[in-house]
Design a protein around this motif. Sequence first.
Motif, PDB file in Angstrom:
ATOM      1  N   HIS A 171       0.848  -1.202   0.000  1.00 14.09           N
ATOM      2  CA  HIS A 171       0.000   0.000   0.000  1.00 14.09           C
ATOM      3  C   HIS A 171       0.876   1.242   0.000  1.00 14.09           C
ATOM      4  CE1 HIS A 171       1.219  -0.391   4.178  1.00 14.09           C
ATOM      5  NE2 HIS A 171       0.931   0.883   4.330  1.00 14.09           N
ATOM      6  N   HIS A 202       4.765   0.090   0.138  1.00 13.52           N
ATOM      7  CA  HIS A 202       5.479  -0.677   1.157  1.00 13.52           C
ATOM      8  C   HIS A 202       4.547  -1.727   1.734  1.00 13.52           C
ATOM      9  CE1 HIS A 202       3.702   2.891   3.113  1.00 13.52           C
ATOM     10  NE2 HIS A 202       3.599   2.166   4.225  1.00 13.52           N
ATOM     11  N   ASP A 226       0.789   5.146   1.910  1.00 14.15           N
ATOM     12  CA  ASP A 226       0.076   5.853   2.980  1.00 14.15           C
ATOM     13  C   ASP A 226      -0.609   7.077   2.383  1.00 14.15           C
ATOM     14  OD1 ASP A 226       1.103   3.994   4.685  1.00 14.15           O
ATOM     15  OD2 ASP A 226       2.538   5.336   5.662  1.00 14.15           O
TER      16      ASP A 226
HETATM   17 FE   LIG Z   1       2.049   2.253   5.631  1.00 12.89          FE
END
Ligand SMILES: [Fe+2]
Length: 332
Positions: free
Chosen positions: A194, A252, A196
Amino acid sequence: MSETQTNHYVQLPVLDISQPLSPSTLSSLSMACKEWGFFYITNHGVSRDLYRKLHSLSNHLFNFPCESKLKVGPSSSVKTYTPHFIASPFFESFRVSGPDFFASAQSTVDVLFDQPNSDFSETLKEYGRKMTQLSKTIVEVVLMCLGDDFEKKFYESEFSKCHGYLRIINYSPPESIEDQDDDDQEIVEGLGMHTDMSCVTIVYQDEIGGLQVRSNEGKWMNINPCHEDTLVVNIGDMMHAWSNGQLRSSEHRVVLKLNNNNVNRFSLAFFWCFEDDKNIFAPNEVVEDGNLRIYRPFVCEDYVKFRESSEKGKFEKVGFTVKDFAGASVQI
Ligand SMILES: [Fe+2]
Ligand SMILES: O=C(O)CCC(=O)C(=O)O
């Protein structure tokens, strides 16, 4: 599904956040933000003692029976508790939101405990305050990476209404499997790939490790497990879009080994985000000469809703990023 662990570690600069920034540190930081979107900070002012306390108080919450924890989550509009099998079978988390970290933590405690108890909330209040201070400093430093005096030009006008929330994560170890090769350790995803949504995220991960960043070539690289003295910082989608893609918001994930003595992995991810009604639009000074904008302007909250509702990515396990949401098909 399991796969094989790779042994590549990414080299990232360590920023001593208590010191004035030297030109050479700024230049390595700037390179890391553009290539990896990740770096480390040290001398951050959070004591080992506070981390130990956070760990043990959090374990206390995670140790409540599932039925009790579920009472915390789905009943509130903000999903405070994320149970197993949302992000992955091994992942569960509590969310504590600012600016009143005490009140947010206390609303969880009040559901779980029979007796009045403010240890957890007091500790979260302190951690929230420290992370808020750190986030502000980090945003200033990151702005410096974009250009001379950019922190002076843009911090106040663009970033002064940011807010933060904390995710406290408990990863349970997968059960060990037979036929294990000694060299290649089998791994599973504790938290899938994903990006952030934040401007910046500050991560504390315990000594078990498992955080990985995806290189530009698509290779998974390990981020060193940091002890209490080093934190990981990464750039999120909001900062990436605001910087017109100059600062990378990297994909990540967290991987878990199949045999780590049955120890749970503990981490804390603090997300520092624009206010909900912020219109994200890269300022002219940030759009480098000769370049065009790669994202159309968008309202922060709309992106958060897009991520929460997109079927593939139930928030933590995200298939979509800001590129899918606001990537400009025609550059503007
Ligand atoms: Fe994350
Ligand atoms: O658990 C970690 O180390 C990182 C968690 C993370 O990437 C997230 O919550 O967005």
